[in-house]
Write a protein that holds these residues in place. Structure first.
Motif, PDB file in Angstrom:
ATOM      1  N   UNK A  35      21.228   7.364 -30.614  1.00 40.08           N
ATOM      2  CA  UNK A  35      22.505   7.615 -29.963  1.00 40.08           C
ATOM      3  C   UNK A  35      22.812   9.074 -29.697  1.00 40.08           C
ATOM      4  N   UNK A  36      22.046   9.983 -30.280  1.00 40.40           N
ATOM      5  CA  UNK A  36      22.330  11.406 -30.098  1.00 40.40           C
ATOM      6  C   UNK A  36      21.330  12.104 -29.192  1.00 40.40           C
ATOM      7  N   UNK A  37      20.117  11.582 -29.156  1.00 40.35           N
ATOM      8  CA  UNK A  37      19.064  12.250 -28.400  1.00 40.35           C
ATOM      9  C   UNK A  37      18.241  11.217 -27.639  1.00 40.35           C
ATOM     10  N   UNK A  38      17.631  11.673 -26.557  1.00 36.11           N
ATOM     11  CA  UNK A  38      16.729  10.825 -25.785  1.00 36.11           C
ATOM     12  C   UNK A  38      15.348  10.912 -26.436  1.00 36.11           C
ATOM     13  N   UNK A  39      14.808   9.783 -26.869  1.00 38.53           N
ATOM     14  CA  UNK A  39      13.531   9.759 -27.574  1.00 38.53           C
ATOM     15  C   UNK A  39      12.465   9.093 -26.731  1.00 38.53           C
ATOM     16  N   UNK A  40      11.366   9.815 -26.525  1.00 40.35           N
ATOM     17  CA  UNK A  40      10.189   9.280 -25.854  1.00 40.35           C
ATOM     18  C   UNK A  40       9.075   9.252 -26.876  1.00 40.35           C
ATOM     19  N   UNK A  41       8.418   8.116 -27.011  1.00 43.39           N
ATOM     20  CA  UNK A  41       7.306   8.028 -27.961  1.00 43.39           C
ATOM     21  C   UNK A  41       5.990   7.988 -27.196  1.00 43.39           C
ATOM     22  N   UNK A  42       4.984   8.630 -27.793  1.00 44.03           N
ATOM     23  CA  UNK A  42       3.645   8.626 -27.212  1.00 44.03           C
ATOM     24  C   UNK A  42       2.658   8.253 -28.305  1.00 44.03           C
ATOM     25  N   UNK A  43       1.545   7.649 -27.908  1.00 37.18           N
ATOM     26  CA  UNK A  43       0.581   7.148 -28.890  1.00 37.18           C
ATOM     27  C   UNK A  43      -0.769   7.857 -28.845  1.00 37.18           C
ATOM     28  N   UNK A  44      -0.957   8.743 -27.871  1.00 37.02           N
ATOM     29  CA  UNK A  44      -2.238   9.449 -27.760  1.00 37.02           C
ATOM     30  C   UNK A  44      -1.974  10.909 -27.384  1.00 37.02           C
ATOM     31  N   UNK A  45      -2.992  11.726 -27.582  1.00 38.46           N
ATOM     32  CA  UNK A  45      -2.892  13.138 -27.188  1.00 38.46           C
ATOM     33  C   UNK A  45      -2.697  13.254 -25.673  1.00 38.46           C
ATOM     34  N   UNK A  46      -3.367  12.404 -24.913  1.00 36.80           N
ATOM     35  CA  UNK A  46      -3.233  12.439 -23.453  1.00 36.80           C
ATOM     36  C   UNK A  46      -1.798  12.109 -23.041  1.00 36.80           C
ATOM     37  N   UNK A  47      -1.186  11.125 -23.694  1.00 37.33           N
ATOM     38  CA  UNK A  47       0.210  10.773 -23.393  1.00 37.33           C
ATOM     39  C   UNK A  47       1.151  11.915 -23.787  1.00 37.33           C
ATOM     40  N   UNK A  48       0.865  12.562 -24.909  1.00 37.71           N
ATOM     41  CA  UNK A  48       1.682  13.697 -25.341  1.00 37.71           C
ATOM     42  C   UNK A  48       1.609  14.815 -24.313  1.00 37.71           C
ATOM     43  N   UNK A  49       0.410  15.136 -23.869  1.00 43.31           N
ATOM     44  CA  UNK A  49       0.226  16.179 -22.866  1.00 43.31           C
ATOM     45  C   UNK A  49       0.968  15.825 -21.583  1.00 43.31           C
ATOM     46  N   UNK A  50       0.840  14.597 -21.123  1.00 40.62           N
ATOM     47  CA  UNK A  50       1.515  14.170 -19.888  1.00 40.62           C
ATOM     48  C   UNK A  50       3.036  14.252 -20.030  1.00 40.62           C
ATOM     49  N   UNK A  51       3.560  13.829 -21.166  1.00 35.97           N
ATOM     50  CA  UNK A  51       5.009  13.868 -21.385  1.00 35.97           C
ATOM     51  C   UNK A  51       5.510  15.310 -21.430  1.00 35.97           C
ATOM     52  N   UNK A  52       4.764  16.193 -22.076  1.00 40.72           N
ATOM     53  CA  UNK A  52       5.161  17.596 -22.138  1.00 40.72           C
ATOM     54  C   UNK A  52       5.046  18.261 -20.769  1.00 40.72           C
ATOM     55  N   UNK A  53       4.044  17.883 -20.015  1.00 40.51           N
ATOM     56  CA  UNK A  53       3.828  18.457 -18.685  1.00 40.51           C
ATOM     57  C   UNK A  53       5.005  18.160 -17.756  1.00 40.51           C
ATOM     58  N   UNK A  54       5.673  17.038 -17.966  1.00 40.80           N
ATOM     59  CA  UNK A  54       6.825  16.683 -17.130  1.00 40.80           C
ATOM     60  C   UNK A  54       7.966  17.676 -17.293  1.00 40.80           C
ATOM     61  N   UNK A  55       7.962  18.436 -18.394  1.00 41.41           N
ATOM     62  CA  UNK A  55       8.929  19.503 -18.582  1.00 41.41           C
ATOM     63  C   UNK A  55      10.320  19.090 -19.009  1.00 41.41           C
ATOM     64  N   UNK A  56      10.498  17.867 -19.441  1.00 38.33           N
ATOM     65  CA  UNK A  56      11.834  17.414 -19.814  1.00 38.33           C
ATOM     66  C   UNK A  56      12.093  17.481 -21.316  1.00 38.33           C
ATOM     67  N   UNK A  57      11.087  17.788 -22.107  1.00 37.57           N
ATOM     68  CA  UNK A  57      11.258  17.761 -23.555  1.00 37.57           C
ATOM     69  C   UNK A  57      11.790  19.085 -24.077  1.00 37.57           C
ATOM     70  N   UNK A  58      12.766  18.993 -24.969  1.00 39.45           N
ATOM     71  CA  UNK A  58      13.270  20.170 -25.660  1.00 39.45           C
ATOM     72  C   UNK A  58      12.537  20.339 -26.987  1.00 39.45           C
ATOM     73  N   UNK A  59      12.066  19.215 -27.536  1.00 38.11           N
ATOM     74  CA  UNK A  59      11.501  19.207 -28.874  1.00 38.11           C
ATOM     75  C   UNK A  59      10.384  18.166 -28.963  1.00 38.11           C
TER      76      UNK A  59
END
Length: 105
Positions: A35-59
């Motif tokens: 309820x306080x933050x938007x949470x995206x979960x990833x299961x692989x290093x490739x997914x983590x890289x792709x999610x970070x590349x999108x530039x929307x993550x603060x943390x």
């Protein structure tokens, strides 16, 4: 457009969090951010890289001994490519003695 809360009360700003964690740690994080933050979960290093590349993550909340057990040697360089993203290491030191090494790296 930024909201009034973004400028006046930074603590009210919604933070986008990416989680790269094993299920048991992810369950706890879900409760903490609910309820306080938007949470995206990833299961692989490739997914983590792709999610970070999108530039929307603060943390990024990561466990070097998590999914696929990448270790700090692989996880660190990937995270270093995104210097604007705050990194929180969330791990359990009971996994192996390697977990303590990963935490210090």
């Amino acid at each position: 457009m930024p909201s009034l809360a973004d400028h006046i009360i930074p603590s009210m700003r919604r933070v986008d969090v990416i989680a790269f964690l094993p299920d048991r740690l992810l369950q706890t994080l879900r409760v903490v951010v609910a309820g306080r933050h938007e949470l995206t979960t990833v299961a692989t290093m490739a997914e983590l890289d792709a999610a970070l590349r999108q530039g929307r993550a603060d943390c990024a909340v990561v466990d070097p001994q998590g999914p696929g057990r990448p270790g700090a040697g692989r996880l660190g360089p990937l995270l270093a490519r995104y210097p604007g993203v705050h990194v929180v290491v969330y791990t359990c030191l009971l996994y192996t003695s390697d977990a303590a090494d990963d935490l210090t790296r």
